[in-house]
Motif scaffolding. Structure first.
Motif, PDB file in Angstrom:
ATOM      1  N   LYS A  55       0.919  -1.085  -0.125  1.00 55.39           N
ATOM      2  CA  LYS A  55      -0.022  -0.016  -0.159  1.00 55.39           C
ATOM      3  C   LYS A  55       0.768   1.049   0.053  1.00 55.39           C
ATOM      4  CE  LYS A  55      -4.461  -1.202   2.015  1.00 55.39           C
ATOM      5  NZ  LYS A  55      -5.021  -1.411   3.116  1.00 55.39           N
ATOM      6  N   GLU A  56       1.863   1.313   0.952  1.00 58.80           N
ATOM      7  CA  GLU A  56       2.665   2.489   0.905  1.00 58.80           C
ATOM      8  C   GLU A  56       3.481   2.674  -0.354  1.00 58.80           C
ATOM      9  OE1 GLU A  56       5.494   3.039   4.397  1.00 58.80           O
ATOM     10  OE2 GLU A  56       3.893   2.122   5.782  1.00 58.80           O
ATOM     11  N   ILE A  57       3.960   1.530  -0.981  1.00 54.44           N
ATOM     12  CA  ILE A  57       4.615   1.862  -2.251  1.00 54.44           C
ATOM     13  C   ILE A  57       3.658   2.408  -3.270  1.00 54.44           C
ATOM     14  CG2 ILE A  57       5.495   0.317  -4.323  1.00 54.44           C
ATOM     15  CD1 ILE A  57       6.808  -1.773  -2.275  1.00 54.44           C
ATOM     16  N   ILE A  58       2.469   1.927  -3.388  1.00 54.96           N
ATOM     17  CA  ILE A  58       1.502   2.303  -4.254  1.00 54.96           C
ATOM     18  C   ILE A  58       1.165   3.908  -3.984  1.00 54.96           C
ATOM     19  CG2 ILE A  58      -1.194   2.355  -4.954  1.00 54.96           C
ATOM     20  CD1 ILE A  58      -0.939  -0.751  -4.445  1.00 54.96           C
ATOM     21  N   GLU A  59       1.128   4.376  -2.722  1.00 55.57           N
ATOM     22  CA  GLU A  59       0.917   5.801  -2.258  1.00 55.57           C
ATOM     23  C   GLU A  59       1.934   6.492  -2.983  1.00 55.57           C
ATOM     24  OE1 GLU A  59      -1.748   7.186  -1.073  1.00 55.57           O
ATOM     25  OE2 GLU A  59      -2.800   5.344  -1.116  1.00 55.57           O
ATOM     26  N   VAL A  60       3.109   6.136  -2.862  1.00 54.32           N
ATOM     27  CA  VAL A  60       4.261   6.933  -3.391  1.00 54.32           C
ATOM     28  C   VAL A  60       4.178   7.154  -4.659  1.00 54.32           C
ATOM     29  CG1 VAL A  60       6.736   7.216  -3.520  1.00 54.32           C
ATOM     30  CG2 VAL A  60       5.893   6.369  -1.144  1.00 54.32           C
ATOM     31  N   ILE A  61       3.972   6.149  -5.438  1.00 58.24           N
ATOM     32  CA  ILE A  61       3.908   6.036  -6.933  1.00 58.24           C
ATOM     33  C   ILE A  61       2.722   6.819  -7.441  1.00 58.24           C
ATOM     34  CG2 ILE A  61       3.792   4.629  -9.084  1.00 58.24           C
ATOM     35  CD1 ILE A  61       5.209   2.320  -7.314  1.00 58.24           C
ATOM     36  N   LYS A  62       1.781   6.696  -6.863  1.00 59.62           N
ATOM     37  CA  LYS A  62       0.415   7.448  -7.153  1.00 59.62           C
ATOM     38  C   LYS A  62       0.411   8.799  -7.442  1.00 59.62           C
ATOM     39  CE  LYS A  62      -3.589   6.212  -5.319  1.00 59.62           C
ATOM     40  NZ  LYS A  62      -4.451   5.707  -4.275  1.00 59.62           N
TER      41      LYS A  62
END
Lengths: 259, 270
Positions: A55-62
């Motif tokens: 989830k955190e990775i997705i947040e950053v990429i988003k």
């Protein structure tokens, strides 16, 4: 005894050579298998951890890239072959929908910085203001879209029931109100930003701060106004509902009377 | 104030009890006062390995249930000065003791002894939780086999999740010949897999069986290879930074010469 000791390494070497030719050393197989199994064990100790990290990775990429969260996959694999042999790797397959303008902007700014290495330039306040306005517009438009869609649907339903011109007009008025408010807000933001930008005496940093502050306040006021309109609409809607019910009751009673 | 060391492994039969007996005895041979505690309630064995099975009067459950005082339950080993054993109960199960009670026993023993060595049962259930409850330090025993290494990794994870973040590894039953032939994982392989520090590498040794038959730890036989390795491990427990001798590790010509002249100062990285 001594002779045996002398020949032992040679014999071992030959044995190993033979085995390696055949199907590799069993200890290498053991290690390889264990590496995989331990990874699975370790990951399954806390599956929540993996989800959290994903989830955190997705947040950053988003922040920078529009991604397709549905088809995204992240997994631990046995992975890469580095200098020290094979090691575990975190493998992620992230389908990109679009690169956000923010990311492009950063690229441009970096290039500019490279060109004008001597002068440390902050991002242009006007440009920044434009992007902020753009953002607010987007938010407002999205909200408006949702609102008007809902209203249209509701209005249709009411039409079918009662088909009074009144309600239509009221709904239209409400939509117009919301649109007006949105326009006002964007206008306000534009004005304040331009004002600040014209104040050339101020340092760019201060300008940026002020812009951020004013946008925050305008955002909140916009929200407040929007909720106001929402309430107003709700009121009218209940009124319409009421009148519709009344009309329906009347028709009912008339039918009954006739019967 | 002494130190409580738990010896654990996850898998059974890898040498927890043997390691506890040998390390405890080795430490007493270095003039430390040691209490061995068997927490394998229902399947006690440290008493037979130590040759003290005929002297048990009270056990750990008697202490917990206050049938006797802690001092009464401790068996003094007459052969080695300063070595005592607190045996497990044989007719009860792991739930006869809880973590708090175990902590209390450890605290009490720590006041009196330099080292409290706890022999942990196999598994990750209540017995394991009890055994690690009062520990200050953990030693994980494994053999170079896939099943033992896998269980050891699980134990390391559980220890790290509790208050024992830095367990150390005892690699037991290394078969020198097989390692040389590349048919058994060596110490470096295991250390790579588990990523914890190695404190002892014990060769597979027929002497362990012979000595255990007699009820004597192998450290008491100065000729025994495993005894030597346990002695070395005990020294490292005391804080010595002597390099771990790896059984079966290929020794180059220059290393041999260096060793001959006592110049092998190079620390083992494993």
């Amino acid at each position: 005894m001594e002779l045996k000791e002398v020949f032992e390494p040679i014999v071992n070497f030959l044995k190993n050579f033979q085995r390696k030719q055949k199907d590799g050393l069993s200890k290498d197989k053991a290690k390889e298998r264990l590496q995989l199994v331990l990874m699975q064990d370790r990951a399954s100790v806390s599956p929540d951890f993996f989800e959290m990290m994903k989830k955190e990775i997705i947040e950053v990429i988003k922040k920078y890239i529009e991604i397709d969260e549905e088809t995204l996959e992240v997994q631990l694999t046995r992975g890469f072959e580095g200098e020290d042999g094979t090691g575990p790797a975190l493998y992620a397959n992230i389908p990109i929908k679009n690169i956000k303008p923010v990311a492009r902007k950063i690229q441009v700014e970096e290039k500019e910085n490279e060109e004008e290495a001597t002068t440390e330039e902050e991002p242009d306040p006007k440009e920044l203001a434009d992007t902020i306005i753009e953002e607010i517009k987007d938010v407002a438009e999205k909200k408006l879209d949702k609102k008007s869609n809902k209203k249209n649907k509701k209005a249709e339903k009411v039409d079918k029931k009662e088909s009074t011109e009144e309600t239509k007009e009221e709904v239209k008025e409400n939509i117009d109100k919301v649109e007006e408010v949105a326009k006002e807000v964007t206008e306000e933001v534009k004005e304040t930003v331009e004002e600040i930008a014209e104040n050339a005496e101020d340092t760019t940093e201060e300008i940026v701060e002020e812009v951020v502050e004013t946008t925050e306040t305008t955002k909140t006021t916009f929200k407040e106004k929007l909720t106001g309109v929402k309430e107003g609409f709700a009121n009218t809607f209940t009124k319409v509902k009421g009148s519709a019910k009344e009309g329906f009751e009347k028709i009912k009673s008339k039918v009954k009377a006739k019967n | 104030m002494g130190e409580v060391i738990v010896i654990t492994s996850g898998k059974g039969g890898v040498g927890k009890t043997t390691s506890a007996a040998n390390l405890g005895t080795a430490l007493t041979m270095m003039n430390k006062k040691v209490a061995l505690v068997d927490t394998d309630i229902g399947l006690r064995n440290l008493d037979v390995v130590m040759g003290l099975e005929n002297r048990i009067v009270y056990d750990i459950v008697d202490v917990v249930e206050e049938n006797c005082k802690l001092k009464q339950a401790l068996i003094k080993d007459r052969r080695y000065e300063g070595l005592y054993l607190l045996p497990a109960a044989q007719t009860r199960d792991k739930n006869a003791v809880n973590e708090e009670q175990m902590k209390k026993i450890c605290e009490e023993l720590k006041m009196e002894y330099d080292y409290v060595i706890i022999d942990c049962p196999a598994g990750i259930e209540q017995g394991f939780k009890n055994a690690i409850a009062g520990a200050d330090r953990a030693l994980v025993v494994t053999t170079p086999e896939v099943s033992a290494v896998r269980d050891a990794d699980r134990i390391v994870g559980l220890l790290q999740a509790s208050d024992l973040p830095k367990p150390q590894l005892i690699l037991n039953r290394i078969r020198t010949k097989m390692v040389k032939e590349g048919q058994m994982m060596d110490a470096q392989d295991i250390v790579d897999l588990l990523s914890i520090n190695l404190i002892g590498a014990i060769p597979d040794d027929d002497n362990v069986i012979i000595q255990t038959n007699k009820g004597e730890p192998s450290v008491t036989n100065p000729k025994s290879l495993s005894g030597k390795a346990y002695m070395e491990t005990a020294k490292r427990i005391l804080g010595s930074d002597i390099p771990v001798t790896i059984p079966g590790k290929k020794e180059g010509f220059f290393e041999k010469i260096k060793k001959m002249f006592g110049g092998n100062k190079e620390k083992a990285r494993v």
